[in-house]
Design a protein around this motif. Structure first.
Motif, PDB file in Angstrom:
ATOM      1  N   LEU A 318       1.119  -1.629   0.268  1.00 23.75           N
ATOM      2  CA  LEU A 318      -0.365   0.030   0.235  1.00 23.75           C
ATOM      3  C   LEU A 318       0.851   1.643  -0.250  1.00 23.75           C
ATOM      4  N   ILE A 319       1.830   1.726   0.442  1.00 21.50           N
ATOM      5  CA  ILE A 319       2.779   2.446   0.648  1.00 21.50           C
ATOM      6  C   ILE A 319       3.324   2.535  -0.544  1.00 21.50           C
ATOM      7  N   VAL A 320       3.926   1.546  -0.987  1.00 23.05           N
ATOM      8  CA  VAL A 320       5.097   1.901  -2.676  1.00 23.05           C
ATOM      9  C   VAL A 320       3.278   2.113  -3.440  1.00 23.05           C
ATOM     10  N   THR A 321       2.259   2.220  -2.814  1.00 23.04           N
ATOM     11  CA  THR A 321       1.451   2.387  -4.290  1.00 23.04           C
ATOM     12  C   THR A 321       0.943   3.246  -4.280  1.00 23.04           C
ATOM     13  N   ILE A 322       0.968   4.039  -2.610  1.00 22.83           N
ATOM     14  CA  ILE A 322       0.661   5.218  -2.508  1.00 22.83           C
ATOM     15  C   ILE A 322       1.629   6.596  -3.024  1.00 22.83           C
ATOM     16  N   ILE A 323       3.035   5.847  -2.802  1.00 24.22           N
ATOM     17  CA  ILE A 323       4.184   7.413  -2.857  1.00 24.22           C
ATOM     18  C   ILE A 323       4.546   7.145  -4.816  1.00 24.22           C
ATOM     19  N   LEU A 324       4.368   6.574  -4.959  1.00 27.13           N
ATOM     20  CA  LEU A 324       4.953   6.123  -6.750  1.00 27.13           C
ATOM     21  C   LEU A 324       3.741   6.141  -7.682  1.00 27.13           C
ATOM     22  N   GLY A 325       2.623   6.064  -6.794  1.00 22.16           N
ATOM     23  CA  GLY A 325       1.346   5.443  -8.015  1.00 22.16           C
ATOM     24  C   GLY A 325       0.815   7.311  -7.515  1.00 22.16           C
ATOM     25  N   TRP A 326       0.397   6.461  -6.324  1.00 23.44           N
ATOM     26  CA  TRP A 326      -0.850   8.460  -5.708  1.00 23.44           C
ATOM     27  C   TRP A 326      -0.237   9.544  -6.136  1.00 23.44           C
ATOM     28  N   PHE A 327       0.991   9.695  -5.109  1.00 25.72           N
ATOM     29  CA  PHE A 327       1.651  11.274  -5.063  1.00 25.72           C
ATOM     30  C   PHE A 327       2.233  11.370  -6.242  1.00 25.72           C
ATOM     31  N   SER A 328       3.292  10.813  -7.022  1.00 19.83           N
ATOM     32  CA  SER A 328       3.705  10.877  -7.851  1.00 19.83           C
ATOM     33  C   SER A 328       2.965  11.238  -8.909  1.00 19.83           C
ATOM     34  N   ALA A 329       1.988  10.219  -9.138  1.00 24.45           N
ATOM     35  CA  ALA A 329       1.503  10.369 -10.194  1.00 24.45           C
ATOM     36  C   ALA A 329      -0.005  11.654 -10.484  1.00 24.45           C
ATOM     37  N   SER A 330      -0.407  12.114  -9.128  1.00 24.73           N
ATOM     38  CA  SER A 330      -0.771  13.315  -9.440  1.00 24.73           C
ATOM     39  C   SER A 330      -0.199  14.716  -9.276  1.00 24.73           C
ATOM     40  N   ILE A 331       1.115  14.259  -8.502  1.00 22.61           N
ATOM     41  CA  ILE A 331       1.619  15.389  -8.478  1.00 22.61           C
ATOM     42  C   ILE A 331       1.826  15.659 -10.155  1.00 22.61           C
ATOM     43  N   LEU A 332       2.321  14.760 -11.342  1.00 18.58           N
ATOM     44  CA  LEU A 332       2.938  14.902 -12.545  1.00 18.58           C
ATOM     45  C   LEU A 332       1.848  15.475 -12.919  1.00 18.58           C
ATOM     46  N   SER A 333       0.413  14.825 -12.878  1.00 19.04           N
ATOM     47  CA  SER A 333      -1.255  15.633 -13.367  1.00 19.04           C
ATOM     48  C   SER A 333      -1.064  16.685 -13.155  1.00 19.04           C
ATOM     49  N   TYR A 334      -0.908  17.386 -12.013  1.00 14.91           N
ATOM     50  CA  TYR A 334      -0.756  18.578 -11.511  1.00 14.91           C
ATOM     51  C   TYR A 334      -0.101  19.871 -11.736  1.00 14.91           C
ATOM     52  N   LEU A 335       0.849  19.411 -12.286  1.00 14.23           N
ATOM     53  CA  LEU A 335       1.849  20.038 -12.837  1.00 14.23           C
ATOM     54  C   LEU A 335       1.265  20.239 -14.484  1.00 14.23           C
ATOM     55  N   PHE A 336       1.689  19.968 -14.637  1.00 14.76           N
ATOM     56  CA  PHE A 336       0.784  19.387 -15.855  1.00 14.76           C
ATOM     57  C   PHE A 336      -0.170  20.474 -16.154  1.00 14.76           C
ATOM     58  N   LYS A 337      -0.840  21.376 -15.338  1.00 13.84           N
ATOM     59  CA  LYS A 337      -2.048  23.034 -15.603  1.00 13.84           C
ATOM     60  C   LYS A 337      -0.672  23.769 -14.459  1.00 13.84           C
ATOM     61  N   ILE A 338      -0.060  23.429 -13.873  1.00 16.20           N
ATOM     62  CA  ILE A 338       0.115  24.358 -13.018  1.00 16.20           C
ATOM     63  C   ILE A 338       1.431  25.235 -14.204  1.00 16.20           C
ATOM     64  N   ILE A 339       2.548  24.293 -14.509  1.00 12.08           N
ATOM     65  CA  ILE A 339       3.435  24.705 -14.684  1.00 12.08           C
ATOM     66  C   ILE A 339       3.349  25.810 -16.404  1.00 12.08           C
ATOM     67  N   PRO A 340       2.701  25.377 -17.201  1.00 14.06           N
ATOM     68  CA  PRO A 340       1.875  26.157 -18.128  1.00 14.06           C
ATOM     69  C   PRO A 340       1.348  27.392 -17.657  1.00 14.06           C
ATOM     70  N   PHE A 341       0.439  27.526 -16.852  1.00 15.36           N
ATOM     71  CA  PHE A 341      -0.201  28.336 -15.015  1.00 15.36           C
ATOM     72  C   PHE A 341       0.913  29.851 -14.974  1.00 15.36           C
ATOM     73  N   LEU A 342       1.584  29.091 -14.806  1.00  8.14           N
ATOM     74  CA  LEU A 342       2.928  30.473 -14.262  1.00  8.14           C
ATOM     75  C   LEU A 342       3.502  30.943 -15.441  1.00  8.14           C
ATOM     76  N   TRP A 343       3.855  30.043 -16.533  1.00  2.67           N
ATOM     77  CA  TRP A 343       4.770  29.999 -17.436  1.00  2.67           C
ATOM     78  C   TRP A 343       4.325  31.404 -18.689  1.00  2.67           C
ATOM     79  N   TRP A 344       2.902  30.751 -18.007  1.00  2.00           N
ATOM     80  CA  TRP A 344       2.139  31.964 -19.087  1.00  2.00           C
ATOM     81  C   TRP A 344       2.093  33.817 -19.270  1.00  2.00           C
ATOM     82  N   PRO A 345       1.973  33.867 -17.868  1.00  3.47           N
ATOM     83  CA  PRO A 345       1.987  35.518 -17.559  1.00  3.47           C
ATOM     84  C   PRO A 345       3.418  35.403 -17.628  1.00  3.47           C
ATOM     85  N   HIS A 346       4.849  35.081 -17.316  1.00  8.48           N
ATOM     86  CA  HIS A 346       5.808  35.640 -17.232  1.00  8.48           C
ATOM     87  C   HIS A 346       5.839  35.116 -18.794  1.00  8.48           C
ATOM     88  N   ARG A 347       5.535  34.906 -19.725  1.00 10.10           N
ATOM     89  CA  ARG A 347       6.424  35.131 -21.289  1.00 10.10           C
ATOM     90  C   ARG A 347       5.195  35.329 -22.322  1.00 10.10           C
TER      91      ARG A 347
END
Ligand code: HEM
Length: 419
Positions: A318-347
């Protein structure tokens, strides 16, 4: 502390600081995934993660990757939620240096000498205190109380307790004192670190981020207080049950968490139901569906623990599923929105530049990246199956698949900067 610079919006004022945390976190993730191809099969063969290799990998992923990105993103999100600027950028940089130095010290300590665990741990702790102070002072500027302030504060409290307990374990191991308390300290460390800190943070940020990303009319109401309150009371009761050895309290704790999480899951489905945005949501779908899946897994784990004979490697799985599955995939997924959201107004800062600017949702290939993220998760399912079935080849194949997809996903993510 820091003077606000006129005209530059708050999100751009701390852009470098945010990217420093996110970029370093992503590098540590990539490093951990590659090193994992060597370490994970060994851990499966040893039939335990409680070895220097396991500690090394766990902390590189939890402190180096998940916590690092959470810290960088939370500076931005706190500004958005409180509608103000970060209290001090300088404190953020000092915190960064101490955190990175501490994580490296801790990593070396797990392999070499216990004293380094304590030195690294103290550095991580000072960084953690500076971080909490910076966020609290930012919130104090507005003197506003809402469910996000409550949720983030409770998660930060759990984070501080996790690192204090981590140092306590290092001291117990180094000095040989209070050995009888070691196991209780260890299990409390896990509950506060995995459930209170990072899971709690994903839950509270999802309350805010999902309605934003889905452009939903469903907003968090008083039920948000029940979700956060019951969840964290449950975590605390679990820790009290460990120290008091009152098993019945653990059942009440699980009950509180299940009720809080049921409210949370019904809330996120309502967010999706009342969606008003028509633009594609991209990889956020993955973070969305992982929430009910993790909820079901948590219930299944709680029931399986009641079985008289138990299931070997269940909690590790369960702990491996949480760390590599849930935490990591959720962060990667939210970064898909967060990084363009931060970069666009800068650019695109001027009206003129914005006229011919690329549209935010066109900056990244959402459908393709969703498939890549699912490919990563398929790899992680094989890694977890390898752990549970004690099959190191299966775990290795899974890890290699996951590494390939992570590399492709990160290459896609950095395409934001071509604009
Ligand atoms: C100052 C910071 C920290 C220190 C000094 C520290 C120390 C330790 C130590 C000594 C262990 C080994 C316990 C054992 O198996 O006997 C451990 C395990 C663990 N810690 Fe930490 N820790 C810190 C921060 C964290 C944080 C922030 C998290 C979670 C977000 C975390 C999660 C874990 C996990 C999951 C394990 C189990 C790893 C395994 O058994 O392979 N730690 N920690």
């Amino acid at each position: 502390m820091s003077k606000s610079i006129p005209k530059i919006p708050p999100n751009l004022q701390i852009l470098k600081l945010t990217f420093l945390f996110i970029g370093t976190g992503l590098s540590m993730f990539l490093g951990a995934m590659i090193v994992g191809a060597w370490l994970i099969p060994d851990l499966v063969e040893l039939s335990t993660v409680r070895t220097p290799k396991g500690w090394f990998l766990a902390h590189l992923l939890l402190l180096g990757w998940a916590t690092m990105v959470a810290m960088g993103a939370s500076f931005q999100l706190t500004q958005v939620i409180m509608r103000t600027t970060l209290f001090s950028k300088m404190l953020g940089y000092i915190q960064f240096v101490l955190h990175v130095a501490g994580v490296i010290g801790l990593m070396l300590g797990f392999y070499t000498h216990i004293a380094l665990i304590i030195v690294g741990g103290v550095s991580v702790t000072i960084a953690g205190i500076l971080y909490v102070y910076n966020l609290l002072m930012t919130c104090r500027k507005r003197k506003e109380w809402n469910v996000f302030v409550l949720g983030v504060s409770l998660s930060l409290g759990s984070y501080l307790l996790t690192i204090f307990l981590g140092i306590a374990m290092g001291m117990q191991a180094a000095l040989g004192t209070n050995a009888h308390m070691y196991e209780a300290t260890f299990h409390s460390h896990l509950w506060f670190g995995i459930a209170g800190w990072l899971s709690g943070l994903i839950i509270v940020y999802s309350l805010k981020l999902l309605p934003m990303f889905y452009v939903s009319t469903k907003k968090v109401t008083t039920s948000g207080y029940w979700i956060i309150g019951l969840y964290h009371v449950g975590v605390l009761l679990h820790v009290i049950s460990i120290w008091s050895e009152m098993q019945w309290l653990a059942h009440i704790a699980t009950g509180c968490m299940v009720v809080g999480l049921s409210l949370f899951i019904s809330y996120i489905f309502a967010v999706r139901k009342y969606r008003r945005g028509r633009l594609p949501i991209g990889t956020v779908k993955v973070a969305f569906y992982l929430l009910p899946m993790m909820f079901v897994l948590f219930i299944a784990w709680s029931i399986a623990k009641l079985l008289p004979k138990g299931i070997p490697n269940l909690t590790e799985g369960l702990i491996v599923t949480i760390i590599l599955g849930w935490f990591s995939a959720s962060i990667l997924s939210y970064l898909f929105k967060i990084i363009p959201f931060l970069w666009w107004p800068h650019r695109y800062q001027t009206k003129e530049q914005r006229k011919s600017a690329v549209l935010l949702y066109e900056m990244l290939p959402g459908n393709r990246m969703t498939i890549e993220l699912i490919g990563y998760l398929v790899g992680i399912v094989l890694v977890v199956s390898g752990f549970i079935l004690e099959n190191s080849i299966l775990a290795l194949v899974g890890q290699l698949i996951a590494v390939c997809f992570v590399v492709i996903y990160l290459m896609e993510l950095q395409k934001v900067f071509r604009y």
